[in-house]
Each structure stands twice: as C-alpha cells, then as structure tokens.
Write an enzyme that holds these catalytic residues in place. Structure first.
Site, PDB file in Angstrom:
ATOM      1  N   ARG A 166      18.288  46.602  46.416  1.00  0.00           N
ATOM      2  CA  ARG A 166      18.815  47.145  47.665  1.00  0.00           C
ATOM      3  C   ARG A 166      19.731  46.121  48.322  1.00  0.00           C
ATOM      4  O   ARG A 166      19.354  44.967  48.478  1.00  0.00           O
ATOM      5  CB  ARG A 166      17.638  47.450  48.592  1.00  0.00           C
ATOM      6  CG  ARG A 166      18.044  48.094  49.893  1.00  0.00           C
ATOM      7  CD  ARG A 166      16.784  48.491  50.639  1.00  0.00           C
ATOM      8  NE  ARG A 166      17.048  49.255  51.822  1.00  0.00           N
ATOM      9  CZ  ARG A 166      16.175  50.109  52.353  1.00  0.00           C
ATOM     10  NH1 ARG A 166      14.994  50.303  51.796  1.00  0.00           N
ATOM     11  NH2 ARG A 166      16.456  50.768  53.453  1.00  0.00           N
TER      12      ARG A 166
ATOM     13  N   GLU B 132      22.071  50.922  46.820  1.00  0.00           N
ATOM     14  CA  GLU B 132      21.320  50.334  45.732  1.00  0.00           C
ATOM     15  C   GLU B 132      22.348  49.868  44.700  1.00  0.00           C
ATOM     16  O   GLU B 132      23.243  50.640  44.328  1.00  0.00           O
ATOM     17  CB  GLU B 132      20.366  51.388  45.147  1.00  0.00           C
ATOM     18  CG  GLU B 132      19.366  50.852  44.168  1.00  0.00           C
ATOM     19  CD  GLU B 132      18.107  50.234  44.812  1.00  0.00           C
ATOM     20  OE1 GLU B 132      18.042  50.105  46.064  1.00  0.00           O
ATOM     21  OE2 GLU B 132      17.202  49.876  44.051  1.00  0.00           O
TER      22      GLU B 132
ATOM     23  N   LYS C 212       8.845  58.955  48.623  1.00  0.00           N
ATOM     24  CA  LYS C 212       9.137  58.695  47.206  1.00  0.00           C
ATOM     25  C   LYS C 212       8.415  59.708  46.353  1.00  0.00           C
ATOM     26  O   LYS C 212       7.276  60.058  46.635  1.00  0.00           O
ATOM     27  CB  LYS C 212       8.551  57.347  46.775  1.00  0.00           C
ATOM     28  CG  LYS C 212       9.264  56.170  47.227  1.00  0.00           C
ATOM     29  CD  LYS C 212       8.613  54.922  46.634  1.00  0.00           C
ATOM     30  CE  LYS C 212       7.508  54.410  47.507  1.00  0.00           C
ATOM     31  NZ  LYS C 212       7.083  53.051  47.237  1.00  0.00           N
TER      32      LYS C 212
ATOM     33  N   GLU D 199      17.287  62.689  47.015  1.00  0.00           N
ATOM     34  CA  GLU D 199      18.319  61.788  46.482  1.00  0.00           C
ATOM     35  C   GLU D 199      17.781  61.094  45.247  1.00  0.00           C
ATOM     36  O   GLU D 199      16.594  60.793  45.182  1.00  0.00           O
ATOM     37  CB  GLU D 199      18.658  60.689  47.505  1.00  0.00           C
ATOM     38  CG  GLU D 199      19.270  61.191  48.771  1.00  0.00           C
ATOM     39  CD  GLU D 199      19.677  60.024  49.704  1.00  0.00           C
ATOM     40  OE1 GLU D 199      19.903  58.896  49.221  1.00  0.00           O
ATOM     41  OE2 GLU D 199      19.736  60.268  50.911  1.00  0.00           O
TER      42      GLU D 199
ATOM     43  N   PHE E 283      23.362  54.962  50.406  1.00  0.00           N
ATOM     44  CA  PHE E 283      22.470  55.988  50.942  1.00  0.00           C
ATOM     45  C   PHE E 283      22.322  55.965  52.461  1.00  0.00           C
ATOM     46  O   PHE E 283      21.716  56.856  53.032  1.00  0.00           O
ATOM     47  CB  PHE E 283      21.089  55.949  50.271  1.00  0.00           C
ATOM     48  CG  PHE E 283      20.389  54.609  50.325  1.00  0.00           C
ATOM     49  CD1 PHE E 283      19.717  54.212  51.454  1.00  0.00           C
ATOM     50  CD2 PHE E 283      20.411  53.773  49.224  1.00  0.00           C
ATOM     51  CE1 PHE E 283      19.066  52.992  51.503  1.00  0.00           C
ATOM     52  CE2 PHE E 283      19.751  52.547  49.262  1.00  0.00           C
ATOM     53  CZ  PHE E 283      19.080  52.155  50.408  1.00  0.00           C
TER      54      PHE E 283
ATOM     55  N   ARG F 155       7.666  51.861  57.305  1.00  0.00           N
ATOM     56  CA  ARG F 155       7.396  52.826  56.268  1.00  0.00           C
ATOM     57  C   ARG F 155       6.953  54.074  57.010  1.00  0.00           C
ATOM     58  O   ARG F 155       6.180  53.989  57.954  1.00  0.00           O
ATOM     59  CB  ARG F 155       6.232  52.293  55.451  1.00  0.00           C
ATOM     60  CG  ARG F 155       6.166  52.727  54.047  1.00  0.00           C
ATOM     61  CD  ARG F 155       4.983  52.053  53.397  1.00  0.00           C
ATOM     62  NE  ARG F 155       5.284  50.720  52.922  1.00  0.00           N
ATOM     63  CZ  ARG F 155       5.938  50.471  51.799  1.00  0.00           C
ATOM     64  NH1 ARG F 155       6.373  51.466  51.058  1.00  0.00           N
ATOM     65  NH2 ARG F 155       6.176  49.251  51.410  1.00  0.00           N
TER      66      ARG F 155
ATOM     67  N   ARG G 197      16.832  42.878  50.537  1.00  0.00           N
ATOM     68  CA  ARG G 197      15.758  43.613  51.190  1.00  0.00           C
ATOM     69  C   ARG G 197      14.874  42.690  52.034  1.00  0.00           C
ATOM     70  O   ARG G 197      14.229  43.115  52.978  1.00  0.00           O
ATOM     71  CB  ARG G 197      14.961  44.252  50.060  1.00  0.00           C
ATOM     72  CG  ARG G 197      13.790  44.992  50.458  1.00  0.00           C
ATOM     73  CD  ARG G 197      13.051  45.393  49.200  1.00  0.00           C
ATOM     74  NE  ARG G 197      11.851  46.051  49.606  1.00  0.00           N
ATOM     75  CZ  ARG G 197      11.494  47.259  49.223  1.00  0.00           C
ATOM     76  NH1 ARG G 197      12.242  47.924  48.387  1.00  0.00           N
ATOM     77  NH2 ARG G 197      10.391  47.790  49.657  1.00  0.00           N
TER      78      ARG G 197
ATOM     79  N   LYS H  59      16.569  58.246  43.021  1.00  0.00           N
ATOM     80  CA  LYS H  59      16.036  56.917  43.353  1.00  0.00           C
ATOM     81  C   LYS H  59      16.463  55.971  42.248  1.00  0.00           C
ATOM     82  O   LYS H  59      15.927  55.997  41.147  1.00  0.00           O
ATOM     83  CB  LYS H  59      14.509  56.962  43.471  1.00  0.00           C
ATOM     84  CG  LYS H  59      13.918  55.609  43.853  1.00  0.00           C
ATOM     85  CD  LYS H  59      12.409  55.701  44.047  1.00  0.00           C
ATOM     86  CE  LYS H  59      11.819  54.477  44.717  1.00  0.00           C
ATOM     87  NZ  LYS H  59      12.069  53.229  44.026  1.00  0.00           N
TER      88      LYS H  59
HETATM   89  P1  AMP Z   1      10.038  51.295  46.640  1.00  0.00           P
HETATM   90  O1  AMP Z   1      10.664  49.964  46.371  1.00  0.00           O
HETATM   91  O2  AMP Z   1       9.337  51.848  45.437  1.00  0.00           O
HETATM   92  O3  AMP Z   1       9.223  51.321  47.886  1.00  0.00           O
HETATM   93  O4  AMP Z   1      11.225  52.338  46.906  1.00  0.00           O
HETATM   94  C1  AMP Z   1      12.140  52.175  47.954  1.00  0.00           C
HETATM   95  C2  AMP Z   1      13.412  51.531  47.432  1.00  0.00           C
HETATM   96  O5  AMP Z   1      14.124  52.394  46.576  1.00  0.00           O
HETATM   97  C3  AMP Z   1      14.415  51.227  48.508  1.00  0.00           C
HETATM   98  O6  AMP Z   1      14.106  50.056  49.184  1.00  0.00           O
HETATM   99  C4  AMP Z   1      15.716  51.118  47.733  1.00  0.00           C
HETATM  100  O7  AMP Z   1      15.866  49.807  47.250  1.00  0.00           O
HETATM  101  C5  AMP Z   1      15.497  52.006  46.525  1.00  0.00           C
HETATM  102  N1  AMP Z   1      16.332  53.213  46.486  1.00  0.00           N
HETATM  103  C6  AMP Z   1      16.891  53.708  45.356  1.00  0.00           C
HETATM  104  N2  AMP Z   1      17.548  54.837  45.605  1.00  0.00           N
HETATM  105  C7  AMP Z   1      17.428  55.092  46.936  1.00  0.00           C
HETATM  106  C8  AMP Z   1      17.875  56.136  47.788  1.00  0.00           C
HETATM  107  N3  AMP Z   1      18.592  57.177  47.331  1.00  0.00           N
HETATM  108  N4  AMP Z   1      17.544  56.072  49.107  1.00  0.00           N
HETATM  109  C9  AMP Z   1      16.803  55.047  49.580  1.00  0.00           C
HETATM  110  N5  AMP Z   1      16.352  54.047  48.811  1.00  0.00           N
HETATM  111  C10 AMP Z   1      16.654  54.055  47.501  1.00  0.00           C
END
Ligand code: AMP
Length: 593
Positions: A258, A303, A426, A251, A343, A420, A273, A253
């Site tokens: 969030r 998001e 990611k 998907e 999502f 997690r 979040r 990102k």
């Molecule tokens: P990170 O903040 O780098 O740990 O990445 C996770 C965050 O990416 C999630 O908490 C969401 O806020 C964001 N996000 C963006 N696109 C998506 C997606 N398609 N699925 C899940 N999370 C997403």
C-alpha cells in the site's frame, strides 16, 4: 525537566504491567512537563526521536555504546562483556558500572535535563558519513559523563533502541485524553488528530498548548501521512452484502504494497502503510505520479504491485522487497516495475475529502488519475446480489488477486483514518472445510529448539490483535514452515526484542521460554480454528473459559514487515473465521450443531 525525574517515572512505568496504572503515571508525567518537553517525552517513551515519516532513527550500534561506556568508566572490554552476559541488558550494565564510578568523579555537576539528552540524541542520530562513528561515541561519552547511574541506564537503552516500557501510541492517546479530563469525551478528538498527523508527540504537545480546541484544529497536511483506513473480514457474500445494507462497491484486492502518495506541485512523497517515508524506493512511481496525477496538490492511495515486464502479469508480493535494499533500487525498478491501482483520494487541491462518501471520493480519483495500462483505478463493480459478488470474486482470483474488498457506498461511507471498520470488508478465497486463508500474527514469545533445532528458537508463540483492549492475545504455537535461513533470521529478530517479563500489552496464559515485544508480524496458514482452553484469543466469546486456537499452523515464508503489530489479524476476524467454519459444516442454514 530534569532527566533524573524522567528516569524515575520510567522506573515506575517499568515496574507495572497494568495499563491503568501506566496511564496514571503518564498523566502525572505529562502534567509536569512543558508542551515541548511533553512532545519529546512522548517520542522518547516510545523509543523514538521523531514520528515514523521523518525517517531518522535512534538505534546506535551496541558496540559503539560500549565504547562510550568504557571511556567514561574505564572498564575493560572483558569486564563489560562479562557483565553484559550476566545481565543481558546494556542499560543495566551502564547503571552498575556508573554506580561504581560515581563517588569519585561526580561532584559539582549540573543535572542533565530532558532537553539536553534529547538534543544530544538528535545530534547522534543525524551524524552520517566520514567520522560519524567517532562523533557518535564522543557525543554519548559526553552525556554519560554527566549522568547518574539510573539516568545512564535509560540513556543507553534509548540510544541503542532497546527501550521497552510497554507503552504504545494507544497508551499515550489514553493518557492525553485523561490529561484533558474525561477520557471518553476527548478520546475521539485525540484519536482523530493522531490519525491524520501520525505524530503522537505533536498531539501531546497540542493538548498542553491549547487543550481540546488546539487538538480539534488539526488539519490534514501534505507531507504528513494519514494513518490508513483498514478493512474487516467476512467469509460469505451474503453476510457482506447484509452488513452493507444490500449494496457495495466490490474492488479487486491486489496483493502488493500500500502506498500513500502525497503530491505538492512537483514534489512527490510516498509513505508506507506504517507511515514511513519510502519515496526513495520508488523513483519510477515518483516520475509517473509527476506526469499522471493531474491535481496540483493531492493525497491518494494505491496498491503497488510488481509486474512481469514481459507478460504484464502480476507477480507475488515478495518481488517488491528487492526495493528495500538501498543499492538495488535501480535494478529492481528495471526488473520488477510496478503497476499502480488507485483506490482512494483523501485530499485534492484544497478539498479535504475524508468526510465525503466513497462514491464522491472515487469520482475525484477518476478526475485526478490519468490512466494508462499500469496506472489506473482498481477494477471495481457495484454489486447488490451475492451471486454477482461471488462471480466477481472468482474473476479477481483468476486475474491474480487475493480476493476482493467490498466497500460501503452509503452517505456514511467516509474515509475512517487509522481504523478498522465495517465500511470496508475483505472477502478472500472461500472457506470450505479447511482454513485456506492466511492470517498475519504477531510473535509474543519463543521456545528454545531441541535436537536439530537446538541453538535456535524452534517454536514461536503467536497472537492476534485486539483493538478494543489494545492487547495481543495468544492464538497458536507455530513450529513448522521455517527454513534454515528463517530460523537464523528470526533468531536475530527475536533477540532484538526479547524482554524479561510478559509485556504489558500481551495477554497469554502460556509461558514461553522468552517473551518477545510484540512487533514481528508473520503470515501463517492453518488447518482450522478450534476452541482452546489455553489460548486467550476470543476468550469467552464462543465458550465460557475458553478461547480460540489455530490448529496445525505453518509459517508461509512471508514476513509482513509492511505491517505494524496493530495491523495484524484481529481477534474479531479469528472469531468470524471460526463461525464461518461452523456454517460450512452445518448442512442447512440455521440448523443447530
Ligand atoms: P489486509 O492487509 O489483509 O488487512 O487487507 C487490506 C489491504 O489490502 C490494504 O491495506 C491494501 O494494502 C490492500 N488492498 C488491495 N487492494 C485494495 C483495494 N481495492 N482497496 C483497499 N485496499 C486494497
């Protein structure tokens, strides 16, 4: 329970930095409390009154607390200022001033109870509008008049939001499991209940009321945010697909904020979040969800991305920050409308979807979300081949995204709240020879600046989070990338969080000028990751007696206030980034370095 007793427990907690000992003390403390007291004590010990989604904070201004203190002790302003400069903590000032007063005034006083203190705090926190300041001072004065010196120390710290025991939600989860008996057998139940209620006080209370059965009986509830599922990180398409058994839903990102949206008939609530209620920041989202979420009841996640209203293209994350300012929301809604990319669906019309696999949750999402150009599901593609994943990734970056998240689609791909894990991975921009990806690190210490930077904190000691031990491990010192306004802002942020000793959850060999309670998350970019004998991140994983450090770290200018310290980049992620760097240097896969 008498408040004096709680203050004694707090003294014991303060005197230790050993997590096991802390847990034991908390187990005893909870053992002595009634269920309602246990709930209140859990919140107070974390420096809070309520779980985050209630949105009522204790934090009374220091100058108001000083007024109350002066009216109880008769101390002059100069006297308080002098003592405060010497001790650096208003709680200690209160203790000293009250111990001088004690002999003459306290004679036949009823002892203060935990409930009395808590309910007075509630009244203080809820005072708003005209005359609120005066009333807050009056309420606190009344409380301090009945307090012993040691109690006053904690009352003042609690009310000004400077309680620093070093206990965190996780410490209570351990303690609550230990109250039930064996930690390893009950931790999962306790954690589950916490993850779906975001309310550690409630969980502790349930443990006391009905033991493990009560905890297991906890169900999702609209209005109570679920702690978000989080992603791990890998750095090659092949590794990701291997990890997911050869297949995953990739998907886009999106780089926004969030939102967890709860719908109950015509009522829409939006949680961040970090489980704060941020509904007021998004009146446009409330309206749209009212029209375009077709279920009567739902909990869904998306998001929110700021969009350029003229071109329809996505704008950087920072533009959403305008909505944080109370009086600018209306303007921000107009200037920076948001696009919503959904999502996940956690709950729909009586169906708890948490334990259903992702493909099923996504079909519910399709049912519920009535799309238009700026309201719809995330762009997604089922991938089974690394080169397919790489080209999808490229498309995502071209379309203005940070990268992709690849998700497990097997029958075990449940919504794992608050965790997690390898169900979501990611995959951000590529690592060639340099580290181009950013990390979100937590400030754990600071060094005084010199020369042009004197008077500021010139360098910060940064850490990654280790969920296994619930500790923050040092990974670099960062002194570049700060503009003058950042130095100012950071100084204020740091000063609110300075603690005298190394916080219990901090693991660092380095000794900064000041220790900082782990709370501030900053986005950092560096050049590469190296083995380091002085940083504790990933200690012993790559080389015995050494950890990992980020070389040439710079602050990107992005404050990750949307992330709690436990949402920061993890030690495992840094280790993985180190390994992937090595791979990019090795010419042939498998060749020894
Ligand atoms: P990170 O903040 O780098 O740990 O990445 C996770 C965050 O990416 C999630 O908490 C969401 O806020 C964001 N996000 C963006 N696109 C998506 C997606 N398609 N699925 C899940 N999370 C997403």
């Amino acid at each position: 329970m008498e408040f004096r007793k709680l203050a004694e427990y707090y003294d014991r907690l303060e005197a230790t930095t050993k997590r096991l000992e802390m847990r034991e003390i908390l187990v005893q403390l909870l053992g002595e409390a009634t269920p309602d007291e246990a709930q209140r004590i859990a919140m107070l010990s974390l420096g809070k009154l309520y779980p985050p989604y209630v949105g009522i904070e204790l934090g009374m201004a220091e100058k108001l607390a000083i007024r109350a203190l002066r009216s109880v002790t008769g101390a002059s302003e100069a006297e308080v200022e002098k003592l405060l400069a010497k001790k650096g903590d208003l709680g200690l000032v209160a203790e000293e001033l009250l111990s001088k007063r004690k002999a003459q005034t306290i004679l036949f006083q009823e002892p203060l109870t935990v409930d009395q203190v808590y309910t007075t705090f509630e009244r203080i926190a809820r005072e708003t509008g005209e005359g609120a300041m005066e009333n807050k001072v009056k309420l606190l004065t009344g409380l301090l008049a009945k307090a012993e010196p040691k109690e006053a120390k904690y009352i003042v710290r609690l009310v000004t939001g400077t309680m620093r025991l070093g206990v965190a939600d996780m410490t209570f989860i351990d303690a609550a499991s230990a109250v039930l008996g064996d930690i390893s057998s009950f931790r999962e139940d306790i954690e589950r209940a916490y993850n779906i209620t975001s309310d550690i006080g409630l969980v502790v209370k349930l443990v006391k009321v009905g033991g493990v059965e009560a905890v297991r009986g906890v169900r999702l509830r609209i209005g109570m945010p679920v702690r978000p599922m989080l992603a791990e990180r890998l750095t090659s398409a092949k590794d990701i697909l291997d990890k997911l058994g050869g297949k995953g839903l990739a998907e886009y990102k999106y780089d926004g904020e969030r939102l967890q949206i709860h719908k109950d008939g015509s009522r829409i609530m939006i949680f961040s979040r970090r489980q704060e209620n941020i509904t007021h920041q998004f009146p446009d989202v409330v309206k749209k969800c009212g029209q375009r979420l077709s279920a009567d009841q739902a909990i869904v996640e998306c998001e929110a991305v700021a969009m350029d209203p003229d071109t329809g293209s996505m704008l950087p994350f920072q533009e959403l920050m305008h909505r944080r300012r109370k009086y600018e929301v209306e303007k921000a809604v107009e200037l920076y409308p948001v696009g919503l990319f959904f999502f996940d669906a956690i709950y729909v019309d009586g169906e708890d979807l948490m334990n259903r696999p992702l493909p099923e949750r996504r079909s519910w999402l399709k049912e519920v979300v009535v799309s238009d150009e700026t309201f719809g599901l995330t762009v997604a593609k089922l991938v089974e081949d690394p080169s397919d994943l790489d080209s999808f990734m490229q498309r995502a970056v071209e379309d203005g995204c940070e990268g992709v998240i690849v998700k497990d689609v097997s029958p075990k791909s449940v919504y794992r709240a608050g965790a997690r894990g390898w169900l979501w991975i990611k995959y951000k921009r590529s690592y060639v020879s340099k580290l181009t990806d950013t990390v979100d690190l937590v400030v754990i210490g600071a060094f005084h600046g010199k020369g042009k930077r004197s008077g500021w904190y010139g360098t910060l000691l940064m850490s990654a989070y280790d969920p296994r031990s619930d500790t923050f491990k040092s990974v670099c010192k960062v002194g570049t990338g700060f503009k003058e306004e950042d130095l100012k802002r950071l100084k204020a942020m740091i000063e609110e969080r300075v603690v005298r000793e190394r916080p219990a959850r901090v693991d660092s060999l380095m000794q900064p000028d000041v220790w900082v309670r782990p709370d501030i998350v900053l986005e950092i970019v560096g050049d590469e990751i190296t083995v380091s004998p002085i940083h504790t991140c990933g200690w012993g994983t790559i080389q015995p007696n050494a950890g990992l450090a980020i070389r040439f770290p710079r602050f990107t200018g992005r404050y990750r206030s949307d992330k709690g310290p436990e949402d920061a980049t993890t030690v495992d992620e840094i280790v993985e980034m180190y390994r992937s760097q090595l791979k990019s240097i090795v010419p042939e896969e498998g060749e020894a370095l």
